[in-house]
Design an enzyme around this catalytic site. Sequence first.
Site, PDB file in Angstrom:
ATOM      1  N   ASP A 185       1.033  -1.228   0.039  1.00  0.00           N
ATOM      2  CA  ASP A 185      -0.124   0.162   0.152  1.00  0.00           C
ATOM      3  C   ASP A 185       0.875   1.333  -0.127  1.00  0.00           C
ATOM      4  O   ASP A 185       1.544   1.712   0.948  1.00  0.00           O
ATOM      5  CB  ASP A 185      -0.896  -0.145   1.283  1.00  0.00           C
ATOM      6  CG  ASP A 185      -2.196  -0.879   1.277  1.00  0.00           C
ATOM      7  OD1 ASP A 185      -1.813  -1.984   0.446  1.00  0.00           O
ATOM      8  OD2 ASP A 185      -2.958  -0.774   1.971  1.00  0.00           O
ATOM      9  N   LYS A 220      -6.818   3.418  -2.989  1.00  0.00           N
ATOM     10  CA  LYS A 220      -7.249   3.436  -1.890  1.00  0.00           C
ATOM     11  C   LYS A 220      -7.654   4.900  -1.052  1.00  0.00           C
ATOM     12  O   LYS A 220      -6.792   5.897  -1.432  1.00  0.00           O
ATOM     13  CB  LYS A 220      -6.131   2.833  -0.720  1.00  0.00           C
ATOM     14  CG  LYS A 220      -6.284   2.730   0.486  1.00  0.00           C
ATOM     15  CD  LYS A 220      -5.051   2.066   1.213  1.00  0.00           C
ATOM     16  CE  LYS A 220      -5.241   2.123   2.724  1.00  0.00           C
ATOM     17  NZ  LYS A 220      -4.139   1.543   3.401  1.00  0.00           N
ATOM     18  N   LYS A 260     -10.325   0.165  -2.078  1.00  0.00           N
ATOM     19  CA  LYS A 260     -10.149   0.075  -0.815  1.00  0.00           C
ATOM     20  C   LYS A 260     -10.428   1.043   0.134  1.00  0.00           C
ATOM     21  O   LYS A 260     -10.074   2.421  -0.280  1.00  0.00           O
ATOM     22  CB  LYS A 260      -8.590  -0.413  -0.590  1.00  0.00           C
ATOM     23  CG  LYS A 260      -8.352  -0.778   1.150  1.00  0.00           C
ATOM     24  CD  LYS A 260      -6.935  -1.094   1.312  1.00  0.00           C
ATOM     25  CE  LYS A 260      -6.754  -1.214   2.683  1.00  0.00           C
ATOM     26  NZ  LYS A 260      -5.285  -1.785   3.084  1.00  0.00           N
TER      27      LYS A 260
END
Length: 218
Positions: free
Chosen positions: A91, A153, A182
Amino acid sequence: MDIKDILKLCDHTLLRVDCTSDEIKALCDQAMKHGCASVCIPPCHVAGAKRYVGDKLKICTVIGFPNGYMTTAAKAFETQDAVKNGADEIDMVINLSMVKDGCWNDVLSDIKAVRNACRGKILKVIIECCLLTEEEKIRMCSIVAEGGADFIKTSTGFSKGGATREDVALLRKYSPGNVQVKAAGGISSIEDAEDFVTLGATRLGTSRIVKIAEAAEE
């Protein structure tokens, strides 16, 4: 939506700066018990966590976290090191300074460098929605896709805001079908989780859903 189905979408997360190896092991135990998608942990804990879980659980870690303003070379090296230590998912935080300067090619190059450093692994790109305009969020949907990421995300959870329903809906609307969404930061209830999933999120960055599940067993 059954809580067991929600737990399968959760990256069970612990990114506190002073978390201990024992806490990381406990996090892994909980994630394996409840069938979570992964644990999301600091890079310094990746090797130990991987030794602890082996192939029983995916290990996710963060790159350029939480501010994203490291150089591209530094992010690429950090990613290579994380993969070498056993990370299955990455991430990364975008360079928000580049976004605000409108240096879109540099933003893309930053993402591509991390993508190249973790080929074969899941890459999620954190765009920190709370710091972006709607136009910037929409632009980032196409750049994240062009960069070859698997997910876009919403948030680090370390800035002034986390995931919102509006942002999840926007990211799903403007991202191509091959890029998943996400939601992360501030997911505090089953209702939050259900809403984000309904709006198009396929991963949830949270620790609270597992805590809710644990409390229900007491």
